[in-house]
Enzyme design. Structure first.
Site, PDB file in Angstrom:
ATOM      1  N   HIS A 147       0.836  -1.204   0.000  1.00 56.92           N
ATOM      2  CA  HIS A 147       0.000   0.000   0.000  1.00 56.92           C
ATOM      3  C   HIS A 147       0.874   1.259   0.000  1.00 56.92           C
ATOM      4  O   HIS A 147       0.609   2.219  -0.732  1.00 56.92           O
ATOM      5  CB  HIS A 147      -0.924   0.020   1.221  1.00 56.92           C
ATOM      6  N   HIS A 159      -9.080  -2.452  -5.165  1.00 56.78           N
ATOM      7  CA  HIS A 159      -7.982  -2.667  -4.223  1.00 56.78           C
ATOM      8  C   HIS A 159      -6.990  -3.691  -4.759  1.00 56.78           C
ATOM      9  O   HIS A 159      -5.784  -3.571  -4.509  1.00 56.78           O
ATOM     10  CB  HIS A 159      -8.492  -3.114  -2.860  1.00 56.78           C
ATOM     11  N   ASP A 207      -2.954  -3.193  -5.040  1.00 51.95           N
ATOM     12  CA  ASP A 207      -1.927  -4.154  -4.636  1.00 51.95           C
ATOM     13  C   ASP A 207      -0.979  -4.462  -5.787  1.00 51.95           C
ATOM     14  O   ASP A 207       0.242  -4.566  -5.597  1.00 51.95           O
ATOM     15  CB  ASP A 207      -2.578  -5.450  -4.161  1.00 51.95           C
ATOM     16  N   HIS A 232      -0.454 -11.441  -4.710  1.00 48.11           N
ATOM     17  CA  HIS A 232       0.927 -11.026  -4.472  1.00 48.11           C
ATOM     18  C   HIS A 232       1.952 -11.968  -5.110  1.00 48.11           C
ATOM     19  O   HIS A 232       2.949 -11.525  -5.671  1.00 48.11           O
ATOM     20  CB  HIS A 232       1.189 -10.909  -2.973  1.00 48.11           C
TER      21      HIS A 232
END
Length: 301
Positions: free
Chosen positions: A81, A237, A241, A264
């Site tokens: 973030h 969101h 990321d 991720h």
């Protein structure tokens, strides 16, 4: 082709917030840095000051967030973030001091980091930085999950999520990702999670700092939150990321990102794939122009 200058912050910026997992107060301080410094964490732990550069070589975990480490027991997690905000503002050089192993979750988005940096100002340095541009498609795949980067003169994204939840089935979003759009449409989107998962994590002593103040929480058929910042806040969101994870490459980048159920691990895998290819192309470019890669002094040292 637009010349991109390196940037740092004009003044030191202290930030405080709660650690998502520990539930404890975290102090994070950002400081100006000279051109070429890059982004470096200094972790204060057990009376020691540990240096951890933000780079792909230092990524040690991508299970629940992106975590960097020094190869030993020293780590800083949930950096994505903060990096999304840093990338949006073009910050290339900054010292980040932290007294915990996790970046504060703030309100669950990148907005507070963005606002904080803007409040102290940004200094454009005379040195320049070469953006990453690819000339052929690149992709990473994990079962039914994939992440693709196509050549493009601008940064844009098409992202699809498909969770086993009535509100998150087939949620998709396509947009350009310039500074204005990132600022207004992507960085305010909060992290999200499922109530059953949060309860399980907290039973294990994790996610102790998670609350409706810093996350969108989904029940079996709806949201615990009274309202959302965007109708499709969750997929936005995921884009946040992705930008933050790719920012670990340490350079501006252009391309059309196409993601489906990524996360991720795939983000960092693509970043490694891109840097491997880009580095090879740049070395070939230097050699073809007969530009020495090292000075005589360096070659003889």
């Amino acid at each position: 082709m637009k010349i991109i200058h390196r940037k740092t912050i004009k003044d030191s910026l202290p930030l405080k917030g709660i650690g998502l997992h520990s539930g404890k107060t975290v102090t994070l301080k950002l400081h100006p840095a000279e051109a070429g410094t890059g982004l470096i964490f200094f972790l204060y732990r057990a009376g020691q000051k540990v240096r951890i550069p933000i780079s792909l070589d230092h990524v040690v975990d991508t299970s629940n967030a992106t975590t960097i480490g020094d190869g030993g027991s020293n780590r800083v997690q949930t950096i994505e973030h903060l990096l999304a905000a840093v990338y949006t503002l073009g910050i290339t050089d900054c010292i980040l001091e932290i007294d915990s192993v996790e970046v504060p979750i703030m309100d669950g988005s990148a907005g507070p980091f963005l606002d904080g940096i803007r409040s102290v100002g940004i200094t454009e340095l005379k040195e320049t930085i070469e953006p990453i541009r690819i000339n052929s498609p690149m992709w990473v795949v994990d079962g039914d999950k994939y992440l693709v980067m196509l050549p493009s003169d601008e940064l844009k994204v098409t992202y699809n999520i498909d969770f086993n939840h009535p509100l998150l089935k087939g949620q998709s979003y396509t947009t350009k990702l310039d500074e204005s759009i990132l600022t207004n449409d992507i960085l305010p989107a909060r992290t999200f999670g499922f109530l059953k998962d949060v309860e399980a994590l907290q039973a294990r002593g994790l996610a102790l700092g998670g609350s409706l103040d810093n996350a969108v929480v989904l029940t079996d058929d709806g949201y615990l939150n009274e309202s959302l910042r965007f109708e499709n806040e969750c997929v936005r969101h995921k884009i946040l990321d992705l930008v933050g994870d790719l920012a670990v490459m340490g350079r501006p980048f252009y391309g059309h990102l196409i993601a489906s159920k990524a996360g991720h691990a795939l983000d960092i895998s693509l970043a490694k794939c891109i840097m491997s290819k880009v580095t090879g192309d740049e070395l070939t470019h230097f050699k073809s122009k007969r530009i020495p890669l090292f000075s005589k002094r360096e070659a003889n040292s």
